[in-house]
Scaffold this active site. Structure first.
Site, PDB file in Angstrom:
ATOM      1  N   GLU A   1       0.841  -1.211   0.000  1.00  0.00           N
ATOM      2  CA  GLU A   1       0.000   0.000   0.000  1.00  0.00           C
ATOM      3  C   GLU A   1       0.870   1.252   0.000  1.00  0.00           C
ATOM      4  O   GLU A   1       1.952   1.243   0.565  1.00  0.00           O
ATOM      5  CB  GLU A   1      -0.848   0.035   1.292  1.00  0.00           C
ATOM      6  CG  GLU A   1      -1.695  -1.192   1.506  1.00  0.00           C
ATOM      7  CD  GLU A   1      -2.209  -1.310   2.951  1.00  0.00           C
ATOM      8  OE1 GLU A   1      -1.807  -0.498   3.808  1.00  0.00           O
ATOM      9  OE2 GLU A   1      -3.004  -2.216   3.203  1.00  0.00           O
TER      10      GLU A   1
ATOM     11  N   LYS B   1       2.237   4.625   1.435  1.00  0.00           N
ATOM     12  CA  LYS B   1       2.320   5.114   2.813  1.00  0.00           C
ATOM     13  C   LYS B   1       1.974   6.597   2.813  1.00  0.00           C
ATOM     14  O   LYS B   1       2.767   7.433   2.393  1.00  0.00           O
ATOM     15  CB  LYS B   1       3.718   4.888   3.385  1.00  0.00           C
ATOM     16  CG  LYS B   1       3.828   5.266   4.852  1.00  0.00           C
ATOM     17  CD  LYS B   1       5.173   4.830   5.408  1.00  0.00           C
ATOM     18  CE  LYS B   1       5.267   5.074   6.893  1.00  0.00           C
ATOM     19  NZ  LYS B   1       5.138   6.475   7.277  1.00  0.00           N
TER      20      LYS B   1
ATOM     21  N   ASP C   1       1.279  10.299   3.955  1.00  0.00           N
ATOM     22  CA  ASP C   1       1.923  11.165   4.937  1.00  0.00           C
ATOM     23  C   ASP C   1       0.879  12.054   5.601  1.00  0.00           C
ATOM     24  O   ASP C   1       0.691  13.207   5.238  1.00  0.00           O
ATOM     25  CB  ASP C   1       2.987  12.008   4.226  1.00  0.00           C
ATOM     26  CG  ASP C   1       4.075  12.438   5.177  1.00  0.00           C
ATOM     27  OD1 ASP C   1       4.014  12.052   6.354  1.00  0.00           O
ATOM     28  OD2 ASP C   1       4.979  13.168   4.729  1.00  0.00           O
TER      29      ASP C   1
ATOM     30  N   TYR D   1      -6.676   1.405   6.465  1.00  0.00           N
ATOM     31  CA  TYR D   1      -5.678   0.409   6.067  1.00  0.00           C
ATOM     32  C   TYR D   1      -5.361  -0.624   7.146  1.00  0.00           C
ATOM     33  O   TYR D   1      -4.493  -1.465   6.953  1.00  0.00           O
ATOM     34  CB  TYR D   1      -4.384   1.092   5.608  1.00  0.00           C
ATOM     35  CG  TYR D   1      -3.812   2.098   6.592  1.00  0.00           C
ATOM     36  CD1 TYR D   1      -3.396   1.711   7.855  1.00  0.00           C
ATOM     37  CD2 TYR D   1      -3.685   3.442   6.244  1.00  0.00           C
ATOM     38  CE1 TYR D   1      -2.865   2.628   8.750  1.00  0.00           C
ATOM     39  CE2 TYR D   1      -3.159   4.361   7.130  1.00  0.00           C
ATOM     40  CZ  TYR D   1      -2.744   3.948   8.384  1.00  0.00           C
ATOM     41  OH  TYR D   1      -2.234   4.846   9.273  1.00  0.00           O
TER      42      TYR D   1
ATOM     43  N   LYS E   1      10.681   3.186   2.826  1.00  0.00           N
ATOM     44  CA  LYS E   1      10.683   4.631   2.630  1.00  0.00           C
ATOM     45  C   LYS E   1      11.361   5.003   1.317  1.00  0.00           C
ATOM     46  O   LYS E   1      12.287   4.335   0.875  1.00  0.00           O
ATOM     47  CB  LYS E   1      11.433   5.320   3.795  1.00  0.00           C
ATOM     48  CG  LYS E   1      10.867   5.029   5.169  1.00  0.00           C
ATOM     49  CD  LYS E   1       9.471   5.549   5.366  1.00  0.00           C
ATOM     50  CE  LYS E   1       9.437   6.960   5.865  1.00  0.00           C
ATOM     51  NZ  LYS E   1       9.781   7.191   7.235  1.00  0.00           N
TER      52      LYS E   1
ATOM     53  N   CYS F   1      33.222  24.991  26.539  1.00  0.00           N
ATOM     54  CA  CYS F   1      31.773  24.993  26.406  1.00  0.00           C
ATOM     55  C   CYS F   1      31.301  26.415  26.099  1.00  0.00           C
ATOM     56  O   CYS F   1      31.631  27.341  26.842  1.00  0.00           O
ATOM     57  CB  CYS F   1      31.139  24.498  27.707  1.00  0.00           C
ATOM     58  SG  CYS F   1      29.342  24.686  27.720  1.00  0.00           S
TER      59      CYS F   1
ATOM     60  N   CYS G   1      28.949  27.579  29.431  1.00  0.00           N
ATOM     61  CA  CYS G   1      29.463  27.836  30.787  1.00  0.00           C
ATOM     62  C   CYS G   1      30.953  28.109  30.804  1.00  0.00           C
ATOM     63  O   CYS G   1      31.510  28.437  31.844  1.00  0.00           O
ATOM     64  CB  CYS G   1      29.108  26.684  31.724  1.00  0.00           C
ATOM     65  SG  CYS G   1      30.061  25.193  31.425  1.00  0.00           S
TER      66      CYS G   1
ATOM     67  N   CYS H   1      31.403  18.989  27.498  1.00  0.00           N
ATOM     68  CA  CYS H   1      31.613  20.044  28.472  1.00  0.00           C
ATOM     69  C   CYS H   1      31.814  19.388  29.831  1.00  0.00           C
ATOM     70  O   CYS H   1      31.091  18.456  30.194  1.00  0.00           O
ATOM     71  CB  CYS H   1      30.378  20.940  28.499  1.00  0.00           C
ATOM     72  SG  CYS H   1      30.209  21.902  29.995  1.00  0.00           S
TER      73      CYS H   1
ATOM     74  N   CYS I   1      26.800  23.742  34.544  1.00  0.00           N
ATOM     75  CA  CYS I   1      26.558  24.184  33.169  1.00  0.00           C
ATOM     76  C   CYS I   1      25.060  24.380  32.927  1.00  0.00           C
ATOM     77  O   CYS I   1      24.275  23.436  33.007  1.00  0.00           O
ATOM     78  CB  CYS I   1      27.117  23.177  32.170  1.00  0.00           C
ATOM     79  SG  CYS I   1      26.779  23.645  30.458  1.00  0.00           S
TER      80      CYS I   1
HETATM   81  S1  IVH Z   1      -0.102   0.252   8.909  1.00  0.00           S
HETATM   82  C1  IVH Z   1       0.571  -1.611  13.120  1.00  0.00           C
HETATM   83  N1  IVH Z   1      -0.471   1.270   6.533  1.00  0.00           N
HETATM   84  O1  IVH Z   1       2.684   5.239   8.887  1.00  0.00           O
HETATM   85  C2  IVH Z   1       0.693  -1.011  11.772  1.00  0.00           C
HETATM   86  N2  IVH Z   1       0.429   2.696   8.199  1.00  0.00           N
HETATM   87  O2  IVH Z   1       5.270   4.751  10.162  1.00  0.00           O
HETATM   88  C3  IVH Z   1      -0.166   0.173  11.569  1.00  0.00           C
HETATM   89  N3  IVH Z   1       0.792   5.010   7.479  1.00  0.00           N
HETATM   90  O3  IVH Z   1       1.538   5.214  12.197  1.00  0.00           O
HETATM   91  C4  IVH Z   1       0.206   1.018  10.445  1.00  0.00           C
HETATM   92  N4  IVH Z   1       0.055   4.756   5.429  1.00  0.00           N
HETATM   93  O4  IVH Z   1       0.307   6.712  10.473  1.00  0.00           O
HETATM   94  C5  IVH Z   1      -0.032   1.498   7.771  1.00  0.00           C
HETATM   95  N5  IVH Z   1      -0.921   2.036   4.392  1.00  0.00           N
HETATM   96  C6  IVH Z   1      -0.481   2.265   5.622  1.00  0.00           C
HETATM   97  C7  IVH Z   1      -0.028   3.544   6.032  1.00  0.00           C
HETATM   98  C8  IVH Z   1       0.433   3.716   7.339  1.00  0.00           C
HETATM   99  C9  IVH Z   1       0.556   5.606   6.313  1.00  0.00           C
HETATM  100  C10 IVH Z   1       1.377   5.679   8.662  1.00  0.00           C
HETATM  101  C11 IVH Z   1       0.646   5.446   9.949  1.00  0.00           C
HETATM  102  C12 IVH Z   1       1.639   4.797  10.870  1.00  0.00           C
HETATM  103  C13 IVH Z   1       2.939   5.232  10.271  1.00  0.00           C
HETATM  104  C14 IVH Z   1       4.058   4.283  10.622  1.00  0.00           C
END
Ligand code: IVH
Length: 701
Positions: free
Chosen positions: A135, A137, A139, A247, A335, A429, A432, A447, A453
């Site tokens: 899936e 990810k 943001d 998800y 990532k 430092c 201090c 330090c 300090c």
């Molecule tokens: S699964 C226990 N699926 O990424 C697993 N997370 O870095 C639950 N996120 O806290 C997360 N897209 O906020 C999952 N397709 C996806 C996601 C996803 C974004 C976020 C989510 C999570 C964070 C972890």
């Protein structure tokens, strides 16, 4: 409300005017209390607010018979800082481990493979053929939606994963979140989890509006989504273009599917939005191809993604893989590579950490990298600066990946201004003035100012009140530094003994802000063991280690006693500490070292007079199982499950798994070809189980 007319002097008021004035003041003060406490948006200064309250008091003094039932003077201080109600998640909302390249991804699938042992399991987890839901990810910020009998009853933010905030009223304003589930087949209650996010076009439009209105703009869509969801007035949330993708799920009253993919299909039928780009893949090569496709499409998507997520599709395998301390073993986030940009380095400054380390930081001409404005980057240490020959005035390449602090990658050759000189790292430092020394085998310079300090003291206190520690709002670095300077706060315990009347008199403060700070401090007199351990700022003890310790020792009293006893490196306590999975000898030395220091114990005792440390309430750990609270050791080779799976099962049933047999061991599970541990257990009279007996026990538990 009109503040234009100059108020009539109190002495000149007649009874009728006084009555009217008291009414006006009660309403006005209540109005400002609301703005301040509930909306975080005061319209008047603390001084003006204090003047209103003083005037109210003066009139009441002259006309005691006119004191109103709703008089501000009858309320103790200001109204409590209401904010959002706290919600304990029925199942914790954990985070994901990260993979940064293909090698990490392959290693992840290999670790899934190595978790299992039986032939029929191994066929399903072969890295070349394993079924995986992949899936994008998103943001944004994660959110848990609780449906009971199909009705949305609660929506909560992730918070620290255990406790989040109740944002139900706000989430109800999202069009992509059904108030009632559609179709059939949903369990009686279920927590649906997913991401609240803002699409880029909506984000730009919102920022344009804010700019026009003279309001601060959001740095990126993620911040805009978070800021919009955490509004005390849900009509504001309603006006923001927020969306939701489902998800995952938390607690459910019954089984929902056999695979993750099926669960997503159910979600869709129940009326929830599921990302249409998600894909069911087979084997590592397919998931990697998915990641490359998403990376290529990324810029064209209407929302920000920072990677992709892979999840083992089979829920039976998923259940058995379970969770490590922080993240599931059945999923990983892959990532996207770091994003880079070029900018000018204005100067190099030195920050002093809470253990005295001098960290060089690059101050940059602000630049946007991957949607975030970057103004500072870490330079790690003096060797790094020397190696890369980084100087003030240089044009540099910086990069940022995910939540990691931006870094200076290199200097752009040929763009160096004439006459620039190599950077000379300070030997003292900067705060201090004490000598800063570097041990022969260390990269950092420290330090030597210790307790004198200011930087170290302030950093320690700042860490103590930080979000993942005591989480005391409204006590920023500036305030801590001032309070430390004026000797109002020397140790953490002092935070709980502040004189708020005196603070209200200080410059930049007033009755309202002092009362708000008092509320924030008072709300934290009870603290969970893991937060408490983390807050102490013991070298090397981060949040994860603090949690491991809390989970293992459970109560503060037990932990403290064991840590003090760990001074003896031949004793059981020291061995027990070293046996905790995830704690190495180096770390154990630092922890025991902290307790060997008399000064630290005194600070701790003083603090314990002010706060109550509650026992660790580890989620996901059974309390009614035959293994709850037992110390278990495995030895020899098991045939039905790998050592990792056996350990995970034992932990899920509430056991502490240890690596060596001692007087504290409750149970030894003996596989094939067991060696000296079995003998030692026999000598100590520790109960032992064969693998079959163990399987019978966990299946009954
Ligand atoms: S699964 C226990 N699926 O990424 C697993 N997370 O870095 C639950 N996120 O806290 C997360 N897209 O906020 C999952 N397709 C996806 C996601 C996803 C974004 C976020 C989510 C999570 C964070 C972890």
């Amino acid at each position: 409300m009109s503040r234009a007319a100059k108020p009539e002097p109190v002495d000149e008021l007649d009874e009728k005017a006084a009555k009217a004035e008291l009414k006006r003041l009660a309403e006005t003060i209540a109005h400002h209390d609301r703005l301040y406490h509930e909306k975080d948006a005061p319209e008047i200064s603390d001084a003006e607010y204090d003047a209103l309250r003083r005037r109210n008091e003066a009139i009441e003094k002259r006309f005691p018979a006119l004191i109103r039932a709703d008089s501000p003077s009858r309320r103790v201080g200001a109204a409590p800082a209401t904010g959002f109600a706290k919600v304990t998640h029925a199942k914790p909302m954990l985070s994901l481990d990260n993979a940064f390249d293909e090698e990490d991804v392959r290693a992840f699938f290999q670790s899934v493979r190595n978790f299992f042992r039986r032939k029929e399991d191994l066929e399903r987890v072969d890295p070349a053929a394993i079924e995986v839901a992949a899936e994008p990810k998103i943001d944004g910020l994660s959110c848990s939606l609780r449906y009971e009998a199909g009705e949305l009853v609660l929506a909560a933010t992730r918070g620290d994963g255990i406790i989040g905030e109740d944002v139900t009223a706000n989430v109800r304003t999202l069009k992509t979140v059904p108030h009632r589930l559609k179709g059939r087949g949903w369990p009686d209650h279920i927590e649906i989890r997913g991401e609240v996010y803002m699409e880029r076009p909506g984000f730009f439009a919102l920022n344009a509006e804010r700019e026009k209105a003279g309001e601060p703009v959001f740095a990126n869509p993620r911040n805009a989504a978070a800021g919009s969801l955490r509004q005390l007035d849900s009509s504001i949330t309603a006006s923001r273009p927020l969306k939701f993708f489902a998800y995952a799920w938390g607690e459910a009253s019954g089984p929902i599917a056999a695979t993750h993919w099926q669960a997503l299909e159910h979600f869709r039928r129940w009326g929830l939005a599921v990302n249409p780009l998600s894909r069911l893949c087979r084997g590592v090569e397919e998931v990697l191809a998915f990641q490359r496709e998403m990376a290529a499409q990324r810029a064209e998507l209407p929302y920000d993604i920072d990677g992709v997520v892979y999840k083992v599709n089979d829920l039976d395998l998923e259940e058995r893989l379970g969770f490590a301390a922080r993240a599931p073993r059945w999923a990983i986030a892959h990532k996207f590579p770091a994003q880079q940009a070029e900018t000018k380095l204005i100067e190099i400054i030195i920050q002093v950490g809470r253990q005295g380390s001098l960290t060089p930081v690059a101050v940059l001409e602000p630049i946007t990298v991957g949607g975030v404005v970057v103004q500072r980057a870490t330079l790690h240490n003096e060797d790094e600066i020397q190696r890369k020959d980084i100087r003030a005035g240089d044009t540099v390449i910086i990069q940022r990946a995910g939540d990691v602090i931006p870094q200076v990658v290199s200097v752009v050759a040929g763009r160096r201004p004439k006459g620039s000189k190599p950077y000379v790292f300070p030997q003292k430092c900067p705060i201090c003035g004490s000598l800063a020394v570097r041990e022969p085998d260390e990269a950092v310079r420290r330090c030597t100012g210790g307790l004198i300090c200011a930087a170290q003291a302030v950093e320690r206190l700042r860490h103590f009140v930080s979000r993942d520690a005591f989480d005391i709002e409204g006590l920023g670095t500036k305030h801590i530094a001032e309070f430390w300077e004026d000797k109002l706060i020397k140790t953490p315990a002092d935070i709980f003994r502040l004189d708020y009347d005196a603070i209200a008199e200080r410059e930049g403060w007033g009755e309202q802000s002092a009362a708000k700070l008092r509320d924030a401090v008072e709300a934290r007199r009870r603290v969970a063991l893991d937060r408490f351990i983390y807050a102490l700022g013991i070298p090397q003890v981060g949040q994860q280690t603090a949690r491991l310790l809390a989970r293992h020792y459970r109560s503060f009293a037990r932990w403290r006693q064991a840590m003090v006893a760990s001074h003896d490196h031949d004793g059981d306590a020291w061995r027990e500490l070293n046996d905790i999975h995830g704690i190495g000898e180096d770390m154990a030395t630092d922890i025991a070292g902290f307790f060997a220091e008399k000064h630290n114990l005194a600070v701790l005792d003083e603090l314990l007079r002010e706060v109550e440390v509650t026992d660790y309430e580890g989620a996901r750990v059974a309390t009614n199982s035959p293994l709850a609270g037992k110390t278990v050791v495995f030895t020899g080779t098991l045939t039905a499950m790998s050592r990792s799976e056996a350990k995970a099962r034992a932990e899920a049933l509430g056991a502490n798994v240890s690596g060596s047999v001692s007087g504290k061991t409750d149970l030894l599970i003996v596989g094939a070809d067991a060696g000296s541990k079995a003998e030692k257990a026999k000598a100590l009279g520790v109960k032992t189980l064969s693998e079959d007996e163990w399987l019978a026990l966990v299946q009954s538990g």
